[in-house]
Design an enzyme around this catalytic site. Structure first.
Site, mmCIF file in Angstrom:
data_model
loop_
_atom_site.group_PDB
_atom_site.id
_atom_site.type_symbol
_atom_site.label_atom_id
_atom_site.label_comp_id
_atom_site.label_asym_id
_atom_site.label_seq_id
_atom_site.Cartn_x
_atom_site.Cartn_y
_atom_site.Cartn_z
ATOM 1 N N CYS A 39 -8.916 -21.015 8.271
ATOM 2 C CA CYS A 39 -8.819 -22.456 8.432
ATOM 3 C C CYS A 39 -9.323 -23.231 7.253
ATOM 4 C CB CYS A 39 -9.688 -22.853 9.590
ATOM 5 S SG CYS A 39 -11.344 -22.271 9.275
ATOM 6 N N ASN A 69 -15.086 -20.416 8.757
ATOM 7 C CA ASN A 69 -13.800 -20.063 8.193
ATOM 8 C C ASN A 69 -13.920 -18.645 7.705
ATOM 9 O OD1 ASN A 69 -11.565 -19.562 6.693
ATOM 10 N ND2 ASN A 69 -11.973 -21.106 5.127
ATOM 11 N N GLY A 70 -13.238 -17.735 8.377
ATOM 12 C CA GLY A 70 -13.331 -16.359 7.929
ATOM 13 C C GLY A 70 -13.073 -15.381 9.037
ATOM 14 N N MET A 79 3.161 11.732 -2.334
ATOM 15 C CA MET A 79 4.085 11.861 -1.218
ATOM 16 C C MET A 79 3.336 11.766 0.114
ATOM 17 S SD MET A 79 7.077 11.750 -1.849
ATOM 18 C CE MET A 79 8.099 11.679 -3.288
ATOM 19 N N GLU A 104 6.481 -2.520 -7.224
ATOM 20 C CA GLU A 104 5.670 -3.360 -8.103
ATOM 21 C C GLU A 104 5.814 -2.825 -9.509
ATOM 22 O OE1 GLU A 104 1.471 -1.646 -6.797
ATOM 23 O OE2 GLU A 104 1.271 -3.124 -8.387
ATOM 24 N N LYS A 133 -1.306 4.511 1.739
ATOM 25 C CA LYS A 133 -2.652 4.133 1.292
ATOM 26 C C LYS A 133 -2.970 2.685 1.630
ATOM 27 C CE LYS A 133 -0.672 3.579 -3.302
ATOM 28 N NZ LYS A 133 -0.855 3.657 -4.752
ATOM 29 N N CYS A 143 14.485 15.451 -5.780
ATOM 30 C CA CYS A 143 13.101 15.749 -5.417
ATOM 31 C C CYS A 143 13.030 17.016 -4.580
ATOM 32 C CB CYS A 143 12.492 14.592 -4.648
ATOM 33 S SG CYS A 143 10.961 15.026 -3.813
ATOM 34 N N CYS A 191 3.890 14.216 -8.270
ATOM 35 C CA CYS A 191 4.309 12.917 -8.816
ATOM 36 C C CYS A 191 3.185 12.307 -9.647
ATOM 37 C CB CYS A 191 4.638 11.948 -7.695
ATOM 38 S SG CYS A 191 5.573 12.652 -6.341
ATOM 39 N N CYS A 194 6.846 16.033 -12.650
ATOM 40 C CA CYS A 194 7.984 16.267 -11.774
ATOM 41 C C CYS A 194 9.106 16.973 -12.532
ATOM 42 C CB CYS A 194 8.486 14.932 -11.248
ATOM 43 S SG CYS A 194 9.943 15.100 -10.230
HETATM 44 C C1 LIG Z 1 7.253 7.735 -5.362
HETATM 45 C C2 LIG Z 1 6.973 6.598 -4.438
HETATM 46 C C3 LIG Z 1 6.516 5.380 -4.931
HETATM 47 C C4 LIG Z 1 6.242 4.306 -4.082
HETATM 48 N N1 LIG Z 1 5.831 3.109 -4.606
HETATM 49 C C5 LIG Z 1 5.665 2.051 -3.766
HETATM 50 C C6 LIG Z 1 5.367 0.752 -4.278
HETATM 51 O O1 LIG Z 1 5.271 0.543 -5.489
HETATM 52 N N2 LIG Z 1 5.205 -0.268 -3.406
HETATM 53 C C7 LIG Z 1 5.339 -0.064 -2.054
HETATM 54 O O2 LIG Z 1 5.179 -1.023 -1.297
HETATM 55 N N3 LIG Z 1 5.624 1.129 -1.531
HETATM 56 C C8 LIG Z 1 5.803 2.193 -2.358
HETATM 57 N N4 LIG Z 1 6.134 3.397 -1.824
HETATM 58 C C9 LIG Z 1 6.258 3.553 -0.360
HETATM 59 C C10 LIG Z 1 7.714 3.239 0.008
HETATM 60 O O3 LIG Z 1 8.012 1.905 -0.313
HETATM 61 C C11 LIG Z 1 7.984 3.354 1.489
HETATM 62 O O4 LIG Z 1 7.083 2.566 2.223
HETATM 63 C C12 LIG Z 1 7.865 4.747 2.014
HETATM 64 O O5 LIG Z 1 8.134 5.679 1.021
HETATM 65 C C13 LIG Z 1 8.862 4.898 3.165
HETATM 66 O O6 LIG Z 1 8.688 6.139 3.794
HETATM 67 P P1 LIG Z 1 9.649 7.375 3.444
HETATM 68 O O7 LIG Z 1 9.323 7.759 2.048
HETATM 69 O O8 LIG Z 1 9.268 8.420 4.437
HETATM 70 O O9 LIG Z 1 11.076 6.919 3.600
HETATM 71 C C14 LIG Z 1 6.423 4.461 -2.685
HETATM 72 C C15 LIG Z 1 6.889 5.690 -2.196
HETATM 73 C C16 LIG Z 1 7.182 6.738 -3.039
HETATM 74 C C17 LIG Z 1 7.712 8.020 -2.475
HETATM 75 S S1 F3S Z 2 9.919 16.705 -6.858
HETATM 76 FE FE1 F3S Z 2 9.405 15.132 -5.571
HETATM 77 S S2 F3S Z 2 7.481 15.225 -4.738
HETATM 78 FE FE2 F3S Z 2 7.218 14.176 -6.577
HETATM 79 S S3 F3S Z 2 6.905 15.436 -8.185
HETATM 80 FE FE3 F3S Z 2 9.002 15.251 -8.100
HETATM 81 S S4 F3S Z 2 9.215 13.539 -6.871
#
Ligand SMILES: Cc1cc2nc3c(=O)[nH]c(=O)nc-3n(C[C@H](O)[C@H](O)[C@H](O)COP(=O)(O)O)c2cc1C
Ligand code: F3S
Ligand SMILES: Cc1cc2nc3c(=O)[nH]c(=O)nc-3n(C[C@H](O)[C@H](O)[C@H](O)COP(=O)(O)OP(=O)(O)OC[C@H]3O[C@@H](n4cnc5c(N)ncnc54)[C@H](O)[C@@H]3O)c2cc1C
Ligand code: SF4
Ligand code: SF4
Lengths: 462, 1473
Positions: free
Chosen positions: B11, B233-234, B481, B897, B943, B1108, B1114, B1119
């Site tokens: 707020c 506010n918080g 991954m 990004e 994450k 992949c 990665c 890779c």
């Molecule tokens: C190599 C890699 C890089 C990613 N970089 C981003 C990112 O820069 N920003 C983001 O919001 N999500 C990132 N993600 C997550 C994906 O946008 C997405 O949420 C997720 O991979 C979807 O699940 P799935 O891989 O099982 O289809 C990344 C995923 C992977 C595999």
């Molecule tokens: S094979 Fe796939 S899991 Fe990462 S290192 Fe290369 S993208």
């Protein structure tokens, strides 16, 4: 790890062909500790390690021991590698890696697969040299299992049973243990000490080995069934195939196994037969598989004047390990492809003078699948030969006697087992290896032996 | 669970006070005007009239009240109090109120109905309008004033208790000195609603005011603020812990004011069913009522950071250390206006995450607000202007007219009692009692260690990939991954008990913290000992034993126990200890209470105070009660027995190997942990690697370090900064445990997907135990299982991307033949029940139709997005392939990004979705303008609550160029967006983005977690158009392994909750819902659709199609298939093609058509949100879980059908745009606009920048094309995303986010009257700027130039955390700086004028170093600085700049130049013109 970007694959060094064809020792120089680490370091440490999930029938912990040895932690590597495998140093030598682990390795496409086999062999060699040992508990469970057949399947089964404290009595009809490891696979592929080392290891672990003890004729299977808590059959399949063509029973026409066994007997200073000698003779080997390669290379080492290998199909369709084919060429064997035997020709003395061959061509069948062989009419010709060795593969030997012990046999007379436990139709009897698969591989035999052993533990101790 | 916990507040708030303590009506009016001027900070409900509530809390307008009494022929004595009551059943409730007052020696002399004018209200508010009555109360007999106050409070508590069943009865204030008017109304309508407020006679001395922005749209009258003593506010992140502690503490309290039985009726301290802010108010007024000093009460609850702060006076430290024993911080972003009737004040949280700005006028008024300029105080009337910094407090004593600044208050606090003396000898740090840690290794050696290890699921993987990195580097390892294993509850394999717990994390409503760069605010210190009576300050309360971490070594533990051993010399009864084995043989359910009985008995009868829970009794017969259960259950039981405050629970356990496991124990009440098995395993490893004793000692120490920092990391994800507040906060979602189990052990956490009960858990424990002790037949050569948590190992847990899936997908990628695709689909369909969706199957309500009737593939692929994957984490080849493929499919690709090269922006390779993440890398006007959708990445599945790091190895020249950074330098993105600390901030960012690109949809990416529903609602109210619910199993380029495994939930849960909550709040039609995370085949999509998703994101599967192989390296830039790497050699092996991606997604769409045909529907639209089309499958496993919450259906629309335009249509700049359009059309022209500006005019310059960028890209217009000359107080985000060709001259003051994301152009802020050191611009200015110039002749707020990567700036002072994460540009600061300067700064340069010689203490030297530039060898620097200063002087005429330039040679000696270590970037003097 992941040093594949800077380090490239380096195969084992081989002894020079001109030298090595004069003896039966292994042609490879295995890695020393530095080299093995450098090669292992190349591993990517894949999240999906195809090498093991797809490649290795034993599902060995490959990436794990690669990393261990790369970190120069020999003991960890040794233990990891021996955890799943009954004799890694043997398999590292005799497996057709290029179609198994190394064939599946991620790096195979474009970077050169990790030299998994050689590393595997080196790890256990180095470990044994450095005095590392594998500790067995001794027969603490009071259970005993009879293992029939001392080939890889039998060894493997025995090995894992012993680790579980189950006593093992092994029955082998031959006068030496090891099955085809001993009498089949020649020394230049697998030094025999390597095999005997394993046996002494198992015997120290409490295994009793009975040689010249053929079950069925000599000892009655029933007594074993009653005497022991369970029985494992690793009887193999060494019944050589013959093409149904004229004159094939000439004394100068050998079966691969007869020939190889005899040589091996001589080398290991056992009784052997003059008539299989090929010194100064022109030898023709018919067949294109691993066995054929072993025969041609053995013949060379036995001092044959010339060695020719005749195969019905073309080079590309050779079933065996490419590595061995190349070794054979290096060593000076002539290969004739798309040649099919018609009859054995004798001279006036009725002694073998050659083989009539006919050229073939390969036809793509409509439905896909393996190409059909078609003989080219009028292309007959005679290939001169003093000795012909038939290496056309193997059938399971007559196992019909097993039926009396209500053990089911399959279409080709092989023993039928259930795929999860490796148990036969008899509740106390398990089986595995060639006697179930038909002529196959050491590693699959080892896997079968392990599977049976695990099932027995569950049954006897679970 | 408590509905009130299901929303979050934010707020605008503030206070206005007359320092001369004189009442006036004007003051009231001004306060209300100020409130109305911050309307954009509040929310406007669905009916756009009600709002979430606002109000004022005024000093009792005594004369007015007397007047009212007279009007009603009632005589008031000198002492009287007024209660403002919200009534649902007036007669009855009034009588009851009156009678309770009577019992309390009070008398109600008048009930006055407060006049109301409902026209001010929206329908929603009218429907809920209570009867509002003021009760005039006087003492029944002669009473001293203080007693009267006490009785008033007592009476209120009694009334509330009696009427606790009637939620619609509410006492808004009941006091002698304070009176509130508040309701569900917009600020500008407040006076209309309450005619009282307009009456001239209503004169008062001070007013607290507040407007609420809540995530839900079902606001309640009683939740409007201010409360009885404060306006907040918080967000209080640690609220559950604070509530728990309040309860346990109250047991030990003896009030100096109330008799014991009176005191009893004051309990519970905190009311149920109220918001976190209301709880804080409860606590605060309770302390005041019990005679706790005003300043102390405030600082006890909201202390500043102290543990890692340099130069805090020792005695002040002592005060905080002393109070911390009894009072843990109410932790979280906070700006609180607070009063006790005599004092008024405002305090900020330790991290300064909310704005607090003050003005003291020449006519002695103190105004404190979230923004500058709300009263438009003319500059000549400003005596002092400034802002509160992190953890600061400002207050005024109206009786004396004195104003207290932080330093004054600190001085008062530390000298009020001899705290230092009290602490010496009583508070001891265990460290002092040991020589060397980890020297005596006896306690780390066990025979048959392997059994314990296997029982506790310590595998080869754990040892090599979790413990070894901890052992070596003292930190937890990184991975890449997603986690593609089944949920722990569904897994067939052995899993740790802590796997059922999913970490919570901050998103939108409060920011996570960066535990590395902002360590200063964090603390892991813990204490042992009893609290004593928190209400009275006695020396004895300081009897504590402390440790700097909840993780104990054997040595520390011994030291601790030496105090608890009756025969020992150090013995003190308050540390008496007893150890309890946590084993059981059978009957898990009964064993817990049995253990609890023994503990309770020991505490009651033998005075045991330290309870050790030891699981080292595992053997062939004994199994172990899962330690979290033990802790959780004892916690409940002990508080039920009112013993909790007496004891500390210490876990001696093998279950803790990683930080997640440690945090679970802390979160449910453990004070300390001795992870014996971790140490033992560590030692074993050291032995194997035959390390020297010294190495071994360090290695074990590293383990301890790693755990401790890991704990920091996990706390910080939730924005919590001290372990004291984290304990009991239960910040986890529990997936798959039965309601009974959760109730018995973890009642503070909601049981998601209720499932496994005691029997089933016991069965799992039995199986493990059997495996380890009975069924491990063979003597192992290698003692541990290989494990399969990360890697798809033989006989391990299932992985959804296992080798066969990969190879089969690759076969399909080669053939592009549907049959090959179908093989993959078959495998996935036969994987068994691994994920929630596997338990759901179709439930037909129609006959199947011919597939021809179903909408075509193209209609479906339109709904597909490639998930955000940044160029940097993936190779250019992949990034472009995805863009092209998605375009071909009519879907959209997502830049991720990290920017996109300009030449791609208007080509087929342009990503339709542009992501804005916390790093703001490459976020330029052209970039944003090129988007059809702008996605704000608040969190990422793998994450959540964390920032990212792009390893320097991956920062190639291309990447560096796109991100405006330096080749080869690791790039850090902060955990939070520094311009999103709350929903009103998010609303501001969305507003900015809608200005720069009005055509683009604005989407917000959230991660599935319990509560995401209410957050989604808030996001919708912040005018987003689309919300992505990302699943925890999604992929990542790099992330800490515990995050990948343990944070966030599967998308099914979050999606369902979000959809339901949006519908319940009538917001669904305003936003599109998308989901991603593990989607692979058509069935996944249709299920997602039915659970509410309109569009779908794919990440990893697309990468697999492009080559992949799940190598999961990665993050190492290795890779092999050129997918996730920048290495040219590896990229040479890239085998991907656009066709592969296209074919895959078309096949997925084909599945969808088949399923739709089967269900008898023609389009996806028809099934979205139709949960009735799903049913739970018939299976043993399915029967154990309760899916009802996921399948619940709520009436209402299921699709986005409406626009969601901001309340503020920005006519201000629209008008300007009209004026400048000719110049945009004809770049050779120039235009100058001169006009007034107020804080209501936000993001000025952004709309025009967008317009220009759309025509000319970042090149913009010629240098002086457009000039805006503004006077006044500018609203937030002045000049955000400014483009080349625009200059803004502001004569006045500006609020937060000035120059945010600016790419070029100029912003020059000059005060109307120059006062050295007074504030010119607000917080977080130049965040993510990529170029341009900002001159401000005054000071800036916190986090100045955070993530700046190109802008040139000069200011005359900054707050804390300046230049954080900076990667480029130049910043000159001609004055004081706050703490933590240059944290995470990897590029650019800063010049700091440090006359007071304090700068170096404020520098965070981790990455940067400061050098002098008066030395001869740095002519470049000198010259460069001089150029900048001259042009600054020319623009601002700053006297300070003039003084410095006049004596340049001498003054130069006071300058520091700050640059990243071992990398002094080439400075470019041209920038200085
Ligand atoms: C190599 C890699 C890089 C990613 N970089 C981003 C990112 O820069 N920003 C983001 O919001 N999500 C990132 N993600 C997550 C994906 O946008 C997405 O949420 C997720 O991979 C979807 O699940 P799935 O891989 O099982 O289809 C990344 C995923 C992977 C595999
Ligand atoms: S094979 Fe796939 S899991 Fe990462 S290192 Fe290369 S993208
Ligand atoms: C020439 C040759 C080369 C080969 N090279 C390779 C290679 O390089 N790599 C590879 O992987 N594989 C190779 N193979 C195949 C491999 O050797 C076999 O697949 C493997 O040995 C099968 O093992 P087994 O235990 O099932 O049978 P065997 O190894 O054949 O062992 C069976 C044993 O049982 C004994 N036995 C049988 N019946 C009785 C009975 N009634 N009573 C007692 N004892 C009995 C036999 O005497 C024999 O010792 C080769 C095979 C041949 C013939
Ligand atoms: S056993 Fe054979 S297949 Fe398995 S790893 Fe060793 S060499 Fe490779
Ligand atoms: S597949 Fe090759 S690279 Fe990958 S783990 Fe196995 S051996 Fe190493």
């Amino acid at each position: 790890m992941q040093s594949f970007v800077e380090t490239s694959r380096e195969d084992l060094l081989k002894e020079d062909p001109s030298k090595r064809i004069h003896h039966f020792e292994e042609i490879y120089r295995f890695y020393n500790d530095r080299k093995v680490a450098r090669q292992a370091e190349r591993c990517v440490q894949c999240g999906d390690p195809f090498c093991t999930t797809i490649g290795c029938p034993l599902r060995n912990y490959i990436p794990q021991w690669l990393e261990a040895i790369a970190e120069k932690d020999l003991e960890r590597a040794f233990r990891l590698s021996n955890e799943t495998s009954p004799f890694p140093e043997i398999l590292g030598r005799v497996c057709p890696h290029n179609v198994l682990c190394e064939g599946a390795c991620t790096l195979e496409d474009g970077y050169g697969a990790i030299t998994i086999g050689p590393i595997e062999a080196s790890i256990t060699d180095l470990a044994f040299e450095s005095g590392l040992t594998l500790d067995f508990p001794g027969p603490v469970t009071g259970k005993t299992v009879a293992v029939i057949g001392s080939g890889p399947a039998g060894i493997s089964c025995a090995h894992f049973l012993l680790r579980a404290g189950i006593a093992v009595e092994m029955y082998e009809r031959a006068d030496q243990p090891g099955g085809l490891l001993t009498y089949g696979i020649p020394g230049f592929k697998l030094e025999k000490q390597t095999v005997s080392r394993r046996f002494s290891l198992l015997q120290d672990a409490g295994m009793k080995l009975h040689l010249n003890a053929e079950i069925g004729h000599g000892k009655d299977l029933q007594t074993l069934i009653d005497q022991y808590d369970a029985v494992f059959l690793g009887l193999g399949a060494t019944d050589g195939k013959l093409p149904e063509i004229p004159n094939q029973d000439l004394p100068q026409v050998f079966l691969a196994m007869e020939f190889l066994t005899n040589v091996q007997r001589r080398l290991s200073r056992r009784s052997w037969m003059e008539r299989f000698g090929v010194l100064g003779k022109r030898v023709v080997v018919i067949g294109g598989g691993d066995t054929a390669m072993d025969c041609v290379r053995t013949a060379l080492r036995e001092g044959a004047e010339s060695v020719t290998c005749l195969y019905r199909r073309d080079e590309a369709s050779m079933p065996g390990s490419r590595k061995e084919y190349l070794n054979a060429i290096e060593e000076g064997v002539d290969f004739e492809f798309t040649e099919s035997p018609k009859r054995f020709v004798t001279n006036e003395a009725g002694v073998l003078a050659g083989v009539d061959m006919i050229r073939t061509k390969l036809i793509e069948p409509e439905g896909g699948g393996r190409r059909r062989i078609e003989e080219i009419a009028g292309s007959e010709h005679c290939v001169p030969a003093d000795v012909v060795i038939m290496a056309l593969g193997f059938d399971v030997e007559g196992l019909n006697w097993l039926v009396d012990y209500d053990i089911k046999l399959g279409r080709w007379g092989e023993i039928v087992i259930d795929p999860r436990q490796g148990r036969t139709s008899h509740p106390k009897i398990y089986a595995g290896g060639d006697c179930n698969r038909g002529a196959d591989l050491v590693v699959t035999a080892a896997a079968d032996g392990r599977r049976a052993a695990m099932a027995m533990m569950e049954q006897l101790l679970g | 669970m408590n509905i009130a916990e299901e929303f979050h507040d934010a707020c605008g708030m503030g206070l206005l006070a007359d320092l001369r303590n004189q009442s006036s009506h004007q003051l009231l009016q001004d306060a209300i005007r100020a409130l109305s001027r911050m309307m954009h900070r509040g929310a406007i409900a669905a009916d756009r009239k009600s709002g979430d509530g606002c109000g004022v809390l005024a000093a009792m307008p005594t004369s007015f009240m007397r007047l009212l009494a007279e009007e009603n022929q009632v005589y008031l004595p000198d002492e009287f109090a007024v209660a403002t009551l919200f009534l649902s059943d007036p007669e009855r409730q009034q009588d009851l109120f009156a009678s309770i007052c009577k019992e309390t020696d009070l008398e109600v002399v008048l009930f006055r109905e407060v006049p109301l004018n409902p026209e001010a209200l929206g329908q929603y508010a009218i429907d809920r309008l209570p009867a509002i009555v003021q009760a005039f109360v006087v003492p029944a007999r002669l009473t001293a004033t203080r007693r009267f106050d006490a009785l008033v409070f007592l009476a209120r508590k009694r009334v509330e208790k009696t009427l606790v069943e009637e939620p619609d009865f509410y006492v808004s204030t009941f006091s002698r000195s304070l009176l509130a008017y508040k309701g569900l109304v917009m600020p500008d309508q407040l006076c209309t609603l309450f005619p009282d407020l307009t009456r001239e006679e209503f004169s008062t001395r001070f007013v607290l005011f507040h407007q609420r922005f809540s995530t839900n749209t079902l606001p309640e009258w009683r939740l409007a603020q201010p409360f009885r003593n404060l306006a907040h506010n918080g967000e209080i992140n640690s609220i559950r812990g604070n509530r728990f502690n309040a309860m346990t503490k109250s047991v030990t309290m003896q009030s100096p004011v109330y008799s014991p039985e009176e005191f009893q009726s004051l309990l519970p301290i905190l009311q149920d069913g109220v918001s976190d802010s209301a709880s804080l108010d409860n606590m605060f007024e309770f302390l005041l009522a019990n005679d706790v000093d005003f300043f102390k009460a405030v600082r006890m609850l909201i202390p500043p950071a102290r543990h890692n702060v340099a130069h805090m006076p020792a005695r002040l430290r002592s005060f905080y250390e002393y109070t911390s024993a009894a009072f843990e911080p109410w932790d979280g972003p906070a700006a609180v206006s607070i009063t006790d009737g005599r004092h008024v004040g405002c305090v900020l949280d330790r991290n300064g995450l909310r704005p607090g700005k003050y003005v003291i006028t020449t006519d002695d008024r103190l105004l404190l607000t979230s923004e500058y300029g709300v009263l438009g105080t003319p500059p000549e009337k400003v005596r002092a202007r400034g802002r509160l910094q992190s953890g600061e407090m400002i207050a005024a004593d109206l009786e004396t007219g004195q104003v207290f600044f932080s330093s004054d208050i600190d001085h008062y606090l530390m000298s009020s009692k001899p705290y230092s003396e009290w602490l010496t000898g009583r508070t001891n740090y265990l460290m002092e009692y040991i020589e060397h840690q980890f020297e005596d290794l006896a306690d780390y050696q066990y025979d048959r260690l392997d059994q314990a290890q296997r029982y506790h699921n310590i595998t080869h993987e754990t040892v090599e990939y979790t413990i070894k990195p901890m052992l070596r580097e003292g930190r937890e390892p990184t991975g890449s991954m997603g986690d593609d294993r089944p949920l722990a509850a569904f897994s067939e394999k052995q899993r740790c008990f802590t796997d059922f717990f999913r970490q919570k994390f901050a998103q939108v409503t409060n920011p996570p913290i960066d535990p590395y760069r902002e360590k200063v605010v964090m603390s892991t210190t813990i204490g042992f000992g009893e609290i004593g009576n928190p209400l009275v300050e006695t020396p004895d309360r300081s009897r504590r034993l402390k440790n700097i971490s909840p993780i104990l070594s054997r040595d520390i533990l011994q030291a601790l126990l030496s105090f608890g051993d009756p025969d020992g010399s150090r013995y003190e009864s308050c540390y008496r200890y007893r150890s309890f084995g946590t084993g059981f043989e059978t009957d898990l359910r009964a064993s817990l209470p049995k253990l609890a009985d023994r503990v309770v008995a020991a505490v009651q009868d033998e005075g045991v105070r330290l309870v050790l829970l030891d699981d080292r009794i595992l053997d062939g017969k004994t199994r172990l009660l899962p330690m979290p259960m033990v802790i959780g259950h004892l916690n409940q039981r002990l508080s039920a027995e009112k013993l909790r405050h007496k004891v500390s629970l210490i876990a001696i356990t093998g279950e803790v190997v990683d930080p997640h496991q440690a945090c679970v124990l802390l979160g449910y009440g453990a004070t300390a942990i001795y992870p014996w098995l971790l140490y033992a395993t560590g030692l074993q490893m050291c032995r194997n690697l035959n390390k020297t004793p010294r190495e071994t000692r360090l290695a074990l120490k590293n383990l301890y370090e790693a755990l401790t920092t890991g704990i920091l990391k996990i706390m910080s994800k939730m924005g919590i900064s001290t372990v004291a507040s984290y304990r009991h906060a239960a910040l986890f979602d529990i997936i798959g445990l039965s309601r009974e189990v959760v109730a018995a052990c973890f009642p503070a956490s909601p049981p998601l997907l209720p499932g496994l009960d005691f029997e089933q858990l016991e069965e799992r424990i039995r199986r493990t135990h059997e495996q380890v002790f009975r069924k491990s037949f063979m003597t192992p050569f290698y003692p541990l299982a290989v494990g399969s948590a990360g890697r798809d190992n033989p006989d391990g847990d299932y992985h959804d991307f296992h080798s066969r899936i990969i190879t089969s997908l690759h076969r399909f990628a080669r053939t592009l033949d549907r049959n090959d695709y179908l093989l993959v689909r078959k495998m996935l369909q036969n994987r068994g029940q691994c994920f929630i969706r596997d338990f759901l199957t179709w439930k037909n309500d129609r006959n199947r139709i011919a597939i021809e009737e179903v909408e075509p593939v193209a209609a479906i692929t339109r709904r597909f997005n490639s998930a955000a994957m940044s160029l940097g984490s993936v190779s250019p080849e992949v990034h472009e392939a995805l863009a092209e493929a998605m375009r071909r499919l009519g879907g959209a690709s997502n830049s991720g990004e990290g920017g996109e090269s300009p030449e791609r922006l208007n080509s087929d390779l342009n990503s339709r979705i542009k992501q804005v993440a916390s790093g703001r890398f490459g976020v330029t006007p052209a970039y944003l303008r090129s988007a059809e959708e702008i996605q704000i990445k608040v969190a990422q599945g793998a994450k959540p609550g964390e920032g990212g790091q792009l390893p320097g190895e991956k920062v190639t020249p291309l990447i560096a160029a796109l991100r405006y950074t330096v080749e080869g330098v690791t790039l850090i993105s902060p955990p939070p967006h520094h311009d999103i600390y709350s929903i009103e901030d998010l609303a501001q960012l969305i507003f900015d983005l809608k200005q720069i690109n009005p055509k683009a949809m604005i989407s917000v990416k959230l991660v599935s977690s319990q509560g995401v529903g209410t957050i989604a609602a808030g996001v919708a109210k912040a005018y987003a158009d689309k919300i992505i619910i990302s699943g925890s199993d999604g992929g990542t380029g790099a992330a800490p392994q515990t995050s990948i495994k343990f944070a966030g939930n599967p998308w099914e849960l979050g999606l369902a909750e979000a959809n339901q909550s949006l519908k319940a709040n009538g917001l669904r039609e305003l936003v599109e819902l998308q989901t991603d995370g593990g989607l692979k085949i058509g069935a996944d999509i249709v299920k997602a659709a039915i659970l509410g998703a309109e569009s779908y994101g794919f990440g990893t599967p697309l990468l697999v199609m492009l080559g992949c192989k799940m190598l999961r390296v990665c993050h190492l830039n290795r890779c092999t298939v050129g997918v996730a790497t920048q290495d040219p050699m590896l990229r040479g092996h890239y085998v991907g093609t656009v066709d592969k991606v296209v074919a895959y997604l078309q096949n997925v769409a084909e599945d969808i058509r088949e399923i739709l045909a089967l269900l008898g529907y023609r389009t996806l639209d028809e099934v979205i949100g139709r949960t009735d089309l799903l049913q739970v499958i018939e299976s043993e496993a399915a029967r154990s879980f309760d899916f009802s919450r996921i399948l619940a259906s709520i009436p209402g629309p299921n699709l986005r059908t409406r626009e969601n335009p901001p309340f503020d249509d920005n006519h201000y700049e629209k008008a300007m745009l009209a004026t400048v359009r000719p110049v945009i059309d004809n770049p050779r022209e120039h235009v100058v606009i001169e006009q007034e500006i107020s804080n209501l005019n936000r993001s000025v310059g952004t709309l025009i920048s967008g317009e220009i960028a759309s025509r000319y890209g970042n090149a913009g217009l010629s240098k002086d094309a457009i000039t805006l000359k503004l006077t006044g107080a500018a609203g937030q985000s002045l000049g955000a995303f400014l483009v080349h060709g625009i200059s803004i001259f502001l004569n006045g003051v500006a609020n937060d986010y000035v120059g945010k994301g600016m790419n070029a152009g100029r912003i020059i802020v000059t005060p109307r009257i120059y006062q050295e050191g007074s504030a010119a611009i607000g917080n977080t200015c130049l965040y993510g700027a990529t170029g341009g110039k900002l001159f401000a002749a005054g000071t800036a707020g916190e986090r100045f130039a955070v993530r700046n990567s190109g802008a040139l700036a000069v200011v005359e002072g900054v707050g804390d955390h300046a230049c954080e994460y900076m990667t480029g540009g130049t910043v000159v600061i001609l004055g004081e700086t706050g703490i933590n300067f240059g944290a995470g700064m990897t590029g650019g340069a800063a010049f700091v004028y440090d006359r007071s010689k304090t700068f170096i203490d404020n520098l965070n030297g981790e990455l940067v170093e400061a050098h002098r530039i008066d030395v001869d060898d740095d002519n470049e620097g000198k010259l460069y600085l001089k150029n900048i200063l001259s042009s600054y002087l020319e623009r601002t005429a700053s006297p300070k700049a003039k003084m410095i330039l006049d004596n340049y040679r001498e003054e130069l000696a006071y300058f520091w130049m700050v640059t990243p270590k071992d990398m002094k970037l080439p400075l470019n003097p041209k920038q200085g013109d």
